[in-house]
Design an enzyme around this catalytic site. Structure first.
Site, PDB file in Angstrom:
ATOM      1  N   ARG A 119      90.471 -44.929  62.419  1.00 37.74           N
ATOM      2  CA  ARG A 119      88.995 -45.432  62.906  1.00 37.74           C
ATOM      3  C   ARG A 119      88.892 -45.897  64.375  1.00 37.74           C
ATOM      4  NH1 ARG A 119      88.892 -47.116  57.496  1.00 37.74           N
ATOM      5  NH2 ARG A 119      87.978 -45.291  56.523  1.00 37.74           N
ATOM      6  N   LYS A 141      84.064 -41.536  77.600  1.00 35.37           N
ATOM      7  CA  LYS A 141      83.456 -40.565  76.663  1.00 35.37           C
ATOM      8  C   LYS A 141      83.983 -39.786  76.458  1.00 35.37           C
ATOM      9  CE  LYS A 141      78.954 -39.042  78.625  1.00 35.37           C
ATOM     10  NZ  LYS A 141      77.680 -38.654  79.626  1.00 35.37           N
ATOM     11  N   GLU A 183      83.417 -34.201  92.244  1.00 35.10           N
ATOM     12  CA  GLU A 183      81.939 -35.493  92.066  1.00 35.10           C
ATOM     13  C   GLU A 183      82.564 -36.470  93.095  1.00 35.10           C
ATOM     14  OE1 GLU A 183      81.345 -35.230  88.706  1.00 35.10           O
ATOM     15  OE2 GLU A 183      82.028 -34.062  87.073  1.00 35.10           O
ATOM     16  N   LYS A 225      81.111 -45.593  89.830  1.00 33.66           N
ATOM     17  CA  LYS A 225      80.865 -45.337  87.647  1.00 33.66           C
ATOM     18  C   LYS A 225      80.945 -46.662  86.744  1.00 33.66           C
ATOM     19  CE  LYS A 225      82.016 -42.307  84.725  1.00 33.66           C
ATOM     20  NZ  LYS A 225      82.495 -40.581  84.217  1.00 33.66           N
ATOM     21  N   GLU A 235      74.493 -44.273  78.405  1.00 35.78           N
ATOM     22  CA  GLU A 235      73.613 -42.888  78.532  1.00 35.78           C
ATOM     23  C   GLU A 235      72.227 -42.813  77.310  1.00 35.78           C
ATOM     24  OE1 GLU A 235      75.337 -39.266  80.451  1.00 35.78           O
ATOM     25  OE2 GLU A 235      74.071 -38.618  79.090  1.00 35.78           O
ATOM     26  N   ARG A 239      72.902 -43.631  82.974  1.00 39.51           N
ATOM     27  CA  ARG A 239      73.515 -43.193  83.322  1.00 39.51           C
ATOM     28  C   ARG A 239      73.691 -42.581  83.518  1.00 39.51           C
ATOM     29  NH1 ARG A 239      79.272 -44.358  79.353  1.00 39.51           N
ATOM     30  NH2 ARG A 239      80.299 -42.711  80.558  1.00 39.51           N
ATOM     31  N   ASN A 243      75.100 -37.152  86.039  1.00 37.92           N
ATOM     32  CA  ASN A 243      74.740 -35.390  85.572  1.00 37.92           C
ATOM     33  C   ASN A 243      74.039 -35.040  86.325  1.00 37.92           C
ATOM     34  OD1 ASN A 243      75.586 -36.197  83.182  1.00 37.92           O
ATOM     35  ND2 ASN A 243      74.115 -36.841  82.044  1.00 37.92           N
ATOM     36  N   HIS A 246      74.958 -31.229  86.729  1.00 35.35           N
ATOM     37  CA  HIS A 246      76.087 -30.699  85.745  1.00 35.35           C
ATOM     38  C   HIS A 246      74.658 -29.793  85.057  1.00 35.35           C
ATOM     39  CE1 HIS A 246      78.609 -33.481  87.161  1.00 35.35           C
ATOM     40  NE2 HIS A 246      79.754 -33.439  85.987  1.00 35.35           N
ATOM     41  N   HIS A 250      77.060 -26.527  83.905  1.00 33.23           N
ATOM     42  CA  HIS A 250      77.817 -26.828  82.719  1.00 33.23           C
ATOM     43  C   HIS A 250      76.870 -25.168  82.221  1.00 33.23           C
ATOM     44  CE1 HIS A 250      77.607 -30.730  81.009  1.00 33.23           C
ATOM     45  NE2 HIS A 250      78.612 -30.600  81.596  1.00 33.23           N
ATOM     46  N   HIS A 263      85.428 -26.425  86.381  1.00 32.85           N
ATOM     47  CA  HIS A 263      83.790 -27.889  86.582  1.00 32.85           C
ATOM     48  C   HIS A 263      83.597 -28.392  88.037  1.00 32.85           C
ATOM     49  CE1 HIS A 263      81.607 -30.859  84.452  1.00 32.85           C
ATOM     50  NE2 HIS A 263      81.947 -31.783  84.969  1.00 32.85           N
TER      51      HIS A 263
HETATM   52  N1  NAD Z   1      84.625 -37.743  79.964  1.00 28.23           N
HETATM   53  C1  NAD Z   1      84.204 -37.684  80.820  1.00 28.23           C
HETATM   54  O1  NAD Z   1      83.380 -38.176  81.650  1.00 28.23           O
HETATM   55  C2  NAD Z   1      83.796 -36.546  82.400  1.00 28.23           C
HETATM   56  C3  NAD Z   1      83.878 -35.903  82.884  1.00 28.23           C
HETATM   57  C4  NAD Z   1      84.172 -35.092  83.276  1.00 28.23           C
HETATM   58  C5  NAD Z   1      84.398 -34.004  83.374  1.00 28.23           C
HETATM   59  N2  NAD Z   1      84.983 -34.198  82.107  1.00 28.23           N
HETATM   60  C6  NAD Z   1      86.296 -33.241  81.788  1.00 28.23           C
HETATM   61  O2  NAD Z   1      87.034 -33.147  82.093  1.00 28.23           O
HETATM   62  C7  NAD Z   1      87.557 -31.444  82.276  1.00 28.23           C
HETATM   63  C8  NAD Z   1      88.124 -31.168  83.598  1.00 28.23           C
HETATM   64  O3  NAD Z   1      89.169 -31.975  84.088  1.00 28.23           O
HETATM   65  P1  NAD Z   1      89.986 -31.508  85.209  1.00 28.23           P
HETATM   66  O4  NAD Z   1      89.842 -31.094  86.392  1.00 28.23           O
HETATM   67  O5  NAD Z   1      91.163 -32.806  85.382  1.00 28.23           O
HETATM   68  O6  NAD Z   1      90.948 -30.199  84.141  1.00 28.23           O
HETATM   69  P2  NAD Z   1      92.290 -30.108  83.479  1.00 28.23           P
HETATM   70  O7  NAD Z   1      92.673 -31.362  82.593  1.00 28.23           O
HETATM   71  O8  NAD Z   1      92.500 -29.288  83.230  1.00 28.23           O
HETATM   72  O9  NAD Z   1      93.366 -30.471  84.979  1.00 28.23           O
HETATM   73  C9  NAD Z   1      93.254 -29.721  85.606  1.00 28.23           C
HETATM   74  C10 NAD Z   1      94.744 -29.101  85.889  1.00 28.23           C
HETATM   75  O10 NAD Z   1      95.513 -29.292  86.351  1.00 28.23           O
HETATM   76  C11 NAD Z   1      96.688 -29.914  86.539  1.00 28.23           C
HETATM   77  N3  NAD Z   1      97.533 -31.258  86.502  1.00 28.23           N
HETATM   78  C12 NAD Z   1      96.344 -32.420  86.483  1.00 28.23           C
HETATM   79  N4  NAD Z   1      97.619 -33.516  86.953  1.00 28.23           N
HETATM   80  C13 NAD Z   1      98.230 -32.407  87.171  1.00 28.23           C
HETATM   81  C14 NAD Z   1      99.223 -33.186  88.418  1.00 28.23           C
HETATM   82  N5  NAD Z   1      99.108 -34.366  89.348  1.00 28.23           N
HETATM   83  N6  NAD Z   1     100.086 -32.149  88.362  1.00 28.23           N
HETATM   84  C15 NAD Z   1     100.459 -30.695  88.307  1.00 28.23           C
HETATM   85  N7  NAD Z   1      98.992 -30.361  87.979  1.00 28.23           N
HETATM   86  C16 NAD Z   1      98.321 -31.185  87.464  1.00 28.23           C
HETATM   87  C17 NAD Z   1      96.305 -29.413  84.739  1.00 28.23           C
HETATM   88  O11 NAD Z   1      98.115 -29.084  83.311  1.00 28.23           O
HETATM   89  C18 NAD Z   1      95.967 -28.239  84.686  1.00 28.23           C
HETATM   90  O12 NAD Z   1      96.201 -27.151  84.529  1.00 28.23           O
HETATM   91  C19 NAD Z   1      86.647 -30.757  81.593  1.00 28.23           C
HETATM   92  O13 NAD Z   1      87.171 -30.697  80.659  1.00 28.23           O
HETATM   93  C20 NAD Z   1      85.590 -32.086  81.688  1.00 28.23           C
HETATM   94  O14 NAD Z   1      84.784 -31.476  80.269  1.00 28.23           O
HETATM   95  C21 NAD Z   1      84.830 -35.425  81.233  1.00 28.23           C
END
Ligand code: NAD
Length: 365
Positions: A119, A141, A183, A225, A235, A239, A243, A246, A250, A263
């Site tokens: 939990r 999030k 972003e 942020k 949100e 907040r 988006n 987005h 999306h 993304h």
């Molecule tokens: N929670 C939130 O507020 C929020 C906000 C924006 C996006 N997201 C989510 O984030 C995700 C996208 O994140 P992302 O763009 O970081 O993608 P990701 O986590 O897939 O990372 C991108 C790629 O880079 C690689 N990588 C990461 N760090 C590295 C490093 N230092 N050296 C070498 N390779 C590395 C990873 O293995 C992957 O192949 C989506 O699922 C999206 O929905 C969440």
């Protein structure tokens, strides 16, 4: 040098530590045993898993590492079940913790495991992608995907600490780095004209990953942020401005198929489109809208579908927007821009204007 930014959430306040070589300062009180599960992916774990494990062991933790396949497909309930099983096997109890070491995928997945295992246990976000450092590791999030859509199962779960070691950005592939810049531009457009202008002036140094500039940039993004999240953690109001880009972004991601567009690339397209809507609906200056497109292009991001190598029909995108969890009554809601640095959320736009703006935008140079 390093910087610390406080996310002011009363009893759930936490620090974001940003800098080259920054490390966790958490420690195990004398006489206690605390188990930590490091969740990472198959790209990041070999690079940064061992030093994280060593640091935590030095500071008294029992440590187990789990690496999921890199990529969005790991944001899946079956993977959550597997990781919870590993936490149980490793003896993680209510005093234990999860370290999410990786990009936004690992942050969302590891964060969700921390939110639901027993939990809810302590979470450390250790972002390694630019997107995770400037956005997803801050704000609490967490989520995984369903076949029916992205991030449909999730929870708010604030970390106890965010540790953003800028050295990790050296190994991040270029396309991933550029994707994170979407972003960054977004934060300037919605909240901070001065920061937007600084990005314009230093665009080449930003894409060149100038180390000092990166520290400043990650810190300013986290401040923006953190301030928004501190005002509206769940949100229910402001907040939502985060988006920006987005709504259509999306839809692009889901219609193109996850993985076809990163993304940030999808968000860049969505921002450019929403900028045009803002010119028509909110009096956003056409010249500033062009400036936003120019800055996104200077960062290496697409601002027209053809620049991203995709050609998707308005009908398919409109249907995908109707399914978005942020819409109501199947009507998509947009964040629109009044002026550089000032955004409005929850905006609806008439169907003819949406379709007409899309056609003109997609065809424009
Ligand atoms: N929670 C939130 O507020 C929020 C906000 C924006 C996006 N997201 C989510 O984030 C995700 C996208 O994140 P992302 O763009 O970081 O993608 P990701 O986590 O897939 O990372 C991108 C790629 O880079 C690689 N990588 C990461 N760090 C590295 C490093 N230092 N050296 C070498 N390779 C590395 C990873 O293995 C992957 O192949 C989506 O699922 C999206 O929905 C969440």
């Amino acid at each position: 040098m390093s910087r610390t930014i406080r996310v002011d959430l009363g009893g759930r306040a936490y620090d974001i530590r940003i800098g080259r070589g920054v490390k966790t300062e958490l420690t195990v009180p004398a006489g206690r045993r605390i188990a930590a599960l490091i969740v990472s992916d198959t790209n990041v774990d070999p690079l940064y898993g061992p030093p994280w494990e060593a640091r935590l062991r030095e500071r008294g933790f029992d440590v187990v590492r789990a690496a999921v396949p890199a990529g969005e497909s790991s944001k899946d309930l079956a993977v959550v079940a597997d990781l919870c099983g590993r936490a149980a096997d490793a003896g993680v109890d209510r005093s234990g913790m999860v370290v999410a070491l990786g990009g936004g995928v690992v942050g969302d997945l590891g964060g969700f495991v921390a939110a639901v295992f027993l939990r809810g246990i302590r979470l450390v976000q250790a972002p390694t992608s630019l997107l995770a450092m400037v956005d997803s590791s801050v704000g609490g999030k967490t989520a995984v995907n369903l076949r029916q859509g992205k991030n449909l199962v999730g929870a708010f779960h604030q970390p106890a600490e965010v540790v953003a070691d800028l050295d990790a950005l050296r190994t991040l592939p270029r396309r991933e780095f550029v994707s994170g810049l979407a972003e960054v531009v977004k934060h300037g457009v919605i909240r901070d004209r001065g920061f937007f202008e600084r990005l314009e002036q230093r665009a080449a140094d930003v894409t060149g990953r100038d180390p000092e500039l990166l520290e400043e940039l990650v810190a300013r993004n986290c401040e923006i942020k953190a301030a928004v999240v501190a005002t509206d953690e769940r949100e229910s109001d402001v907040r939502a401005i985060l988006n920006f880009g987005h709504t259509l972004g999306h839809a692009f991601e889901s219609v193109a198929g996850y993985g076809a567009l990163l993304h940030g690339e999808a968000v860049s397209l969505g921002m450019s489109f929403a900028g045009r809507l803002s010119v028509r609906e909110r009096g956003f200056g056409a010249a500033d809208c062009e400036r936003m497109d120019r800055l996104l292009r200077a960062m290496g991001l697409p601002v027209r579908p053809r620049e991203a190598g995709i050609d998707l029909s308005w009908g398919d995108l409109r249907r995908a927007m109707a399914a978005d969890k942020k819409g109501r009554d199947r009507l998509p809601r947009f964040v629109l821009i009044d002026d550089l640095g000032a955004a409005a959320h929850g905006c609806t736009v008439s169907e003819p204007l949406l379709a007409g703006t899309f056609a003109a935008w997609a065809a424009a140079r």
